[in-house]
Design an enzyme around this catalytic site. Structure first.
Site, PDB file in Angstrom:
ATOM      1  N   GLU A  95      -9.499   4.600  14.951  1.00 44.50           N
ATOM      2  CA  GLU A  95      -8.545   5.273  14.660  1.00 44.50           C
ATOM      3  C   GLU A  95      -9.830   5.741  12.671  1.00 44.50           C
ATOM      4  O   GLU A  95     -10.080   4.870  12.567  1.00 44.50           O
ATOM      5  CB  GLU A  95      -7.304   5.028  14.116  1.00 44.50           C
ATOM      6  CG  GLU A  95      -6.567   4.284  14.794  1.00 44.50           C
ATOM      7  CD  GLU A  95      -5.611   4.146  15.123  1.00 44.50           C
ATOM      8  OE1 GLU A  95      -4.829   3.803  15.664  1.00 44.50           O
ATOM      9  OE2 GLU A  95      -5.525   3.612  13.887  1.00 44.50           O
ATOM     10  N   CYS A 113     -10.131   8.540   5.540  1.00 43.31           N
ATOM     11  CA  CYS A 113      -9.475   7.036   6.310  1.00 43.31           C
ATOM     12  C   CYS A 113     -10.666   7.055   7.313  1.00 43.31           C
ATOM     13  O   CYS A 113     -10.010   7.119   8.679  1.00 43.31           O
ATOM     14  CB  CYS A 113      -8.367   7.746   5.742  1.00 43.31           C
ATOM     15  SG  CYS A 113      -7.931   5.261   6.194  1.00 43.31           S
ATOM     16  N   CYS A 120      -9.581  -6.237  13.793  1.00 44.13           N
ATOM     17  CA  CYS A 120      -9.959  -7.537  11.951  1.00 44.13           C
ATOM     18  C   CYS A 120      -8.951  -8.489  12.582  1.00 44.13           C
ATOM     19  O   CYS A 120      -8.150  -9.364  13.285  1.00 44.13           O
ATOM     20  CB  CYS A 120      -8.359  -6.868  11.222  1.00 44.13           C
ATOM     21  SG  CYS A 120      -8.950  -7.427   9.689  1.00 44.13           S
ATOM     22  N   CYS A 124      -2.700 -10.120   9.198  1.00 49.16           N
ATOM     23  CA  CYS A 124      -2.053 -10.389   7.787  1.00 49.16           C
ATOM     24  C   CYS A 124      -0.304  -9.551   8.883  1.00 49.16           C
ATOM     25  O   CYS A 124      -0.882  -8.244  10.286  1.00 49.16           O
ATOM     26  CB  CYS A 124      -2.396  -9.077   6.897  1.00 49.16           C
ATOM     27  SG  CYS A 124      -3.489  -9.183   6.221  1.00 49.16           S
ATOM     28  N   CYS A 127       0.474  -5.741   9.631  1.00 52.10           N
ATOM     29  CA  CYS A 127      -0.721  -4.479  10.279  1.00 52.10           C
ATOM     30  C   CYS A 127      -0.624  -4.636  11.363  1.00 52.10           C
ATOM     31  O   CYS A 127      -0.656  -5.637  11.851  1.00 52.10           O
ATOM     32  CB  CYS A 127      -1.367  -5.110   9.457  1.00 52.10           C
ATOM     33  SG  CYS A 127      -2.581  -3.978   9.658  1.00 52.10           S
ATOM     34  N   GLY A 172      -9.664  -3.146   9.873  1.00 51.80           N
ATOM     35  CA  GLY A 172     -10.562  -3.804   9.887  1.00 51.80           C
ATOM     36  C   GLY A 172     -11.117  -4.304   8.617  1.00 51.80           C
ATOM     37  O   GLY A 172     -10.721  -3.381   7.712  1.00 51.80           O
ATOM     38  N   GLU A 173     -11.472  -5.345   8.201  1.00 51.52           N
ATOM     39  CA  GLU A 173     -12.000  -5.365   7.070  1.00 51.52           C
ATOM     40  C   GLU A 173     -13.341  -5.128   6.278  1.00 51.52           C
ATOM     41  O   GLU A 173     -13.957  -6.131   6.698  1.00 51.52           O
ATOM     42  CB  GLU A 173     -11.698  -7.326   6.598  1.00 51.52           C
ATOM     43  CG  GLU A 173     -12.546  -7.610   5.836  1.00 51.52           C
ATOM     44  CD  GLU A 173     -11.891  -7.032   3.926  1.00 51.52           C
ATOM     45  OE1 GLU A 173     -10.578  -7.102   4.535  1.00 51.52           O
ATOM     46  OE2 GLU A 173     -11.892  -7.044   3.425  1.00 51.52           O
ATOM     47  N   SER A 204     -11.567  -1.088   1.017  1.00 49.02           N
ATOM     48  CA  SER A 204     -10.019  -1.533   0.057  1.00 49.02           C
ATOM     49  C   SER A 204     -10.230  -3.449   0.416  1.00 49.02           C
ATOM     50  O   SER A 204     -10.833  -3.224   1.999  1.00 49.02           O
ATOM     51  CB  SER A 204      -9.145  -0.999   1.145  1.00 49.02           C
ATOM     52  OG  SER A 204      -7.656  -1.660   1.101  1.00 49.02           O
ATOM     53  N   SER A 227      -5.783  -5.497  -1.429  1.00 50.43           N
ATOM     54  CA  SER A 227      -4.419  -5.229  -0.965  1.00 50.43           C
ATOM     55  C   SER A 227      -4.094  -6.470  -0.946  1.00 50.43           C
ATOM     56  O   SER A 227      -4.322  -8.134  -1.170  1.00 50.43           O
ATOM     57  CB  SER A 227      -4.373  -5.317   0.731  1.00 50.43           C
ATOM     58  OG  SER A 227      -5.616  -3.939   1.194  1.00 50.43           O
ATOM     59  N   LEU A 228      -2.640  -6.136  -2.395  1.00 51.76           N
ATOM     60  CA  LEU A 228      -2.049  -7.628  -3.168  1.00 51.76           C
ATOM     61  C   LEU A 228      -1.372  -8.062  -2.656  1.00 51.76           C
ATOM     62  O   LEU A 228      -0.793  -8.825  -1.651  1.00 51.76           O
ATOM     63  CB  LEU A 228      -2.221  -7.047  -4.559  1.00 51.76           C
ATOM     64  CG  LEU A 228      -1.682  -8.604  -5.447  1.00 51.76           C
ATOM     65  CD1 LEU A 228      -2.877  -9.458  -5.291  1.00 51.76           C
ATOM     66  CD2 LEU A 228      -0.898  -7.471  -6.309  1.00 51.76           C
ATOM     67  N   HIS A 229      -0.007  -6.575  -2.067  1.00 55.08           N
ATOM     68  CA  HIS A 229       0.722  -7.148  -1.527  1.00 55.08           C
ATOM     69  C   HIS A 229       2.561  -7.877  -1.570  1.00 55.08           C
ATOM     70  O   HIS A 229       3.020  -8.202  -1.707  1.00 55.08           O
ATOM     71  CB  HIS A 229       1.433  -7.012   0.084  1.00 55.08           C
ATOM     72  CG  HIS A 229       0.013  -6.066   0.644  1.00 55.08           C
ATOM     73  ND1 HIS A 229       0.652  -4.688   0.079  1.00 55.08           N
ATOM     74  CD2 HIS A 229      -0.410  -6.124   1.433  1.00 55.08           C
ATOM     75  CE1 HIS A 229      -0.717  -3.411   0.888  1.00 55.08           C
ATOM     76  NE2 HIS A 229      -1.649  -4.701   1.407  1.00 55.08           N
ATOM     77  N   ASN A 303       5.026   0.937   6.131  1.00 56.06           N
ATOM     78  CA  ASN A 303       4.646   1.259   7.250  1.00 56.06           C
ATOM     79  C   ASN A 303       5.586   0.616   7.840  1.00 56.06           C
ATOM     80  O   ASN A 303       5.421  -0.260   8.749  1.00 56.06           O
ATOM     81  CB  ASN A 303       3.998   2.059   7.563  1.00 56.06           C
ATOM     82  CG  ASN A 303       3.925   3.442   7.065  1.00 56.06           C
ATOM     83  OD1 ASN A 303       4.392   4.080   7.132  1.00 56.06           O
ATOM     84  ND2 ASN A 303       2.327   3.705   6.233  1.00 56.06           N
ATOM     85  N   CYS A 347      -2.563   1.960   9.593  1.00 53.49           N
ATOM     86  CA  CYS A 347      -3.363   1.722  10.534  1.00 53.49           C
ATOM     87  C   CYS A 347      -3.281   0.849  11.748  1.00 53.49           C
ATOM     88  O   CYS A 347      -2.784  -0.400  11.584  1.00 53.49           O
ATOM     89  CB  CYS A 347      -5.312   0.912   8.792  1.00 53.49           C
ATOM     90  SG  CYS A 347      -4.129  -1.276   9.481  1.00 53.49           S
TER      91      CYS A 347
HETATM   92  N1  SAH Z   1      -8.825  -4.716   6.207  1.00 54.90           N
HETATM   93  C1  SAH Z   1      -8.918  -3.911   4.356  1.00 54.90           C
HETATM   94  C2  SAH Z   1      -9.109  -2.848   4.455  1.00 54.90           C
HETATM   95  C3  SAH Z   1      -8.128  -1.933   5.459  1.00 54.90           C
HETATM   96  S1  SAH Z   1      -6.215  -1.945   5.301  1.00 54.90           S
HETATM   97  C4  SAH Z   1      -7.680  -4.324   3.546  1.00 54.90           C
HETATM   98  O1  SAH Z   1      -6.764  -5.130   4.014  1.00 54.90           O
HETATM   99  O2  SAH Z   1      -7.490  -4.048   2.796  1.00 54.90           O
HETATM  100  C5  SAH Z   1      -6.126  -0.741   4.293  1.00 54.90           C
HETATM  101  C6  SAH Z   1      -4.506  -0.704   3.570  1.00 54.90           C
HETATM  102  O3  SAH Z   1      -3.381  -0.723   4.745  1.00 54.90           O
HETATM  103  C7  SAH Z   1      -4.118  -2.067   3.864  1.00 54.90           C
HETATM  104  O4  SAH Z   1      -3.818  -1.781   1.550  1.00 54.90           O
HETATM  105  C8  SAH Z   1      -3.643  -2.620   4.364  1.00 54.90           C
HETATM  106  O5  SAH Z   1      -3.007  -3.881   3.078  1.00 54.90           O
HETATM  107  C9  SAH Z   1      -1.861  -1.230   4.452  1.00 54.90           C
HETATM  108  N2  SAH Z   1      -1.566  -1.764   5.480  1.00 54.90           N
HETATM  109  C10 SAH Z   1      -1.697  -1.977   6.620  1.00 54.90           C
HETATM  110  N3  SAH Z   1      -0.402  -2.382   7.464  1.00 54.90           N
HETATM  111  C11 SAH Z   1      -0.083  -1.535   6.534  1.00 54.90           C
HETATM  112  C12 SAH Z   1       1.554  -0.692   7.440  1.00 54.90           C
HETATM  113  N4  SAH Z   1       2.584  -1.389   8.002  1.00 54.90           N
HETATM  114  N5  SAH Z   1       2.496  -0.790   5.782  1.00 54.90           N
HETATM  115  C13 SAH Z   1       2.248   0.014   4.225  1.00 54.90           C
HETATM  116  N6  SAH Z   1       0.779  -0.671   4.044  1.00 54.90           N
HETATM  117  C14 SAH Z   1      -0.164  -1.196   5.446  1.00 54.90           C
HETATM  118 FE1  SF4 Z   2      -6.730  -6.677   8.513  1.00 52.08          FE
HETATM  119 FE2  SF4 Z   2      -6.039  -5.205   6.043  1.00 52.08          FE
HETATM  120 FE3  SF4 Z   2      -4.921  -4.948   8.528  1.00 52.08          FE
HETATM  121 FE4  SF4 Z   2      -4.743  -7.395   7.367  1.00 52.08          FE
HETATM  122  S1  SF4 Z   2      -4.261  -4.902   6.329  1.00 52.08           S
HETATM  123  S2  SF4 Z   2      -5.152  -7.261   8.696  1.00 52.08           S
HETATM  124  S3  SF4 Z   2      -7.392  -7.282   6.519  1.00 52.08           S
HETATM  125  S4  SF4 Z   2      -6.456  -4.348   8.782  1.00 52.08           S
END
Ligand code: SAH
Ligand code: SF4
Length: 358
Positions: A95, A113, A120, A124, A127, A172-173, A204, A227-229, A303, A347
């Site tokens: 995507e 993007c 991946c 997480c 995600c 993906g990472e 990212s 991505s800290l979260h 999201n 994503c």
């Molecule tokens: N793998 C990398 C880059 C792709 S994910 C990473 O994790 O940084 C891109 C961004 O979308 C990351 O910051 C991820 O944490 C965030 N993301 C994934 N799922 C999400 C969701 N449901 N709500 C908000 N952000 C989300």
């Molecule tokens: Fe992979 Fe980034 Fe999604 Fe985590 S947030 S599962 S590292 S794509």
């Protein structure tokens, strides 16, 4: 020669092309022409490269190919954000999301993007991509092809602005496919290609520490988003398994190392989840954690994704209050302007719908 061993021209830089043409017994000046057709004009078929001569075209057709990506589905959000689902040559889906920023002429830009992997491995829990597991890395050609394919769409739609900003925040990472990502970045930046400034590209990561250090050593002026979260190990490990391997103190060391190497400001992504990571004590923990770092916090209301009912999205007021509290604590923080939530902007969501995999 079988299909499988054909070389993808879109994965090749000028050095690769020079070597290829030498192998083919062609003059060196052809490399620049070939590069221009592939990476500037973004041709989709070898036969479209008019000035290379019939003999070379035949050789290229025999030995090479141009990454094929089929547009499987496109969704357009109310805010104009477009989400593309592409099918790769091997049947996998990836995507990308196009965000058009308008307003002042000087500020107009098309930001794309893009994905770095199919799926991946990082798992997480919030995600959609993570829920589907890892399939494979994308090649450099498949990474740049997302930009080229969307540029073709823009031309078809009469939009004269090509993609000028790239964020590796799709599926993906990127740190786990770093060689191909960096190769793609160099191709997109090439003065004979799309000339996208390195500063207009963002990578990212969820925090894969050794690769972050390797990335820091490249001293690139790309934007690094982390991505800290969550503000502490207990919370972060609960939603991001990578934190068990590389806990926060190691992640912060890597961030400090990156900053020492590049002097670039770091962006921290923080998906705000109501009742989970939005409490006053979390503000204090973030302040302590980020002390001494030149950074910006992007607060993103989480999201909703299938099978993640436990992550409740805070309302506008709650988000604003959290950002205000961060600012009062002296941190740089803002709400990330949200785009495309009505079209599964997060994503991995669209692929999940098509393949039945979330
Ligand atoms: N793998 C990398 C880059 C792709 S994910 C990473 O994790 O940084 C891109 C961004 O979308 C990351 O910051 C991820 O944490 C965030 N993301 C994934 N799922 C999400 C969701 N449901 N709500 C908000 N952000 C989300
Ligand atoms: Fe992979 Fe980034 Fe999604 Fe985590 S947030 S599962 S590292 S794509």
């Amino acid at each position: 020669m079988s299909e499988r061993v054909k070389k993808d021209l879109r994965s090749m830089g000028i050095d690769d092309m020079t070597a290829l043409l030498k192998e083919l017994g062609q003059p060196a000046f052809r490399a620049k022409q070939l590069f221009g057709w592939v990476h500037e004009k973004q041709v989709q078929h070898i036969d479209d490269m008019h000035n290379l001569g019939k003999g070379l075209l035949a050789q290229l057709n025999e030995q090479c190919e141009i990454t094929a990506m089929q547009l499987e589905r496109k969704q357009v959000s109310k805010d104009g954000t477009e989400k593309f689902l592409f099918q790769l040559a091997d049947g996998n889906y990836i995507e990308c999301v196009l965000m058009r920023y308008r307003g002042d002429m000087s500020k107009q830009r098309n930001t794309l993007c893009i994905s770095s992997q199919v799926g991946c491995a990082m798992g997480c829990t919030f995600c959609a991509t993570g829920q589907g597991g890892f399939v494979r890395n994308l090649t450099a050609g498949e990474i740049v092809s997302q930009v080229y394919a969307v540029n073709h769409q823009l031309i078809e739609e009469g939009d004269t602005l090509p993609v000028g900003n790239v964020v590796l925040m799709g599926m993906g990472e990127p740190m786990l496919n770093l060689d191909n990502v960096l190769k793609a970045v160099a191709l997109l930046n090439d003065p004979q290609g799309q000339q996208i400034s390195i500063r207009r590209m963002t990578v990212s990561t969820c925090g894969v520490v050794p690769q972050m250090k390797a990335f820091a050593d490249k001293k690139l002026d790309m934007v690094l988003a982390v991505s800290l979260h969550a503000p502490n190990d207990a919370l972060r490990s609960g939603v991001m398994p990578v934190n068990n391997r590389y806990p926060l103190h190691e992640l912060m060391d890597a961030c400090r190392y990156y900053q020492k190497q590049t002097r670039n400001r770091i962006t921290f992504e923080y998906a705000l989840i109501a009742g989970f990571n939005d409490q006053p004590e979390h503000v204090a923990q973030l302040k302590a954690l980020l002390k001494g770092l030149d950074c910006h916090l992007n607060i993103i209301p989480v999201n909703p994704v299938a099978n993640t009912a436990q992550f409740s999205r805070p309302d506008r007021k709650q988000v604003a209050a959290f950002v205000k509290a961060l600012q009062n604590a002296g941190l740089n923080a803002s709400v990330r302007e949200e785009k495309g939530t009505d079209i599964d902007g997060a994503c991995g969501q669209l692929r999940g719908k098509v393949t039945g995999k979330q």
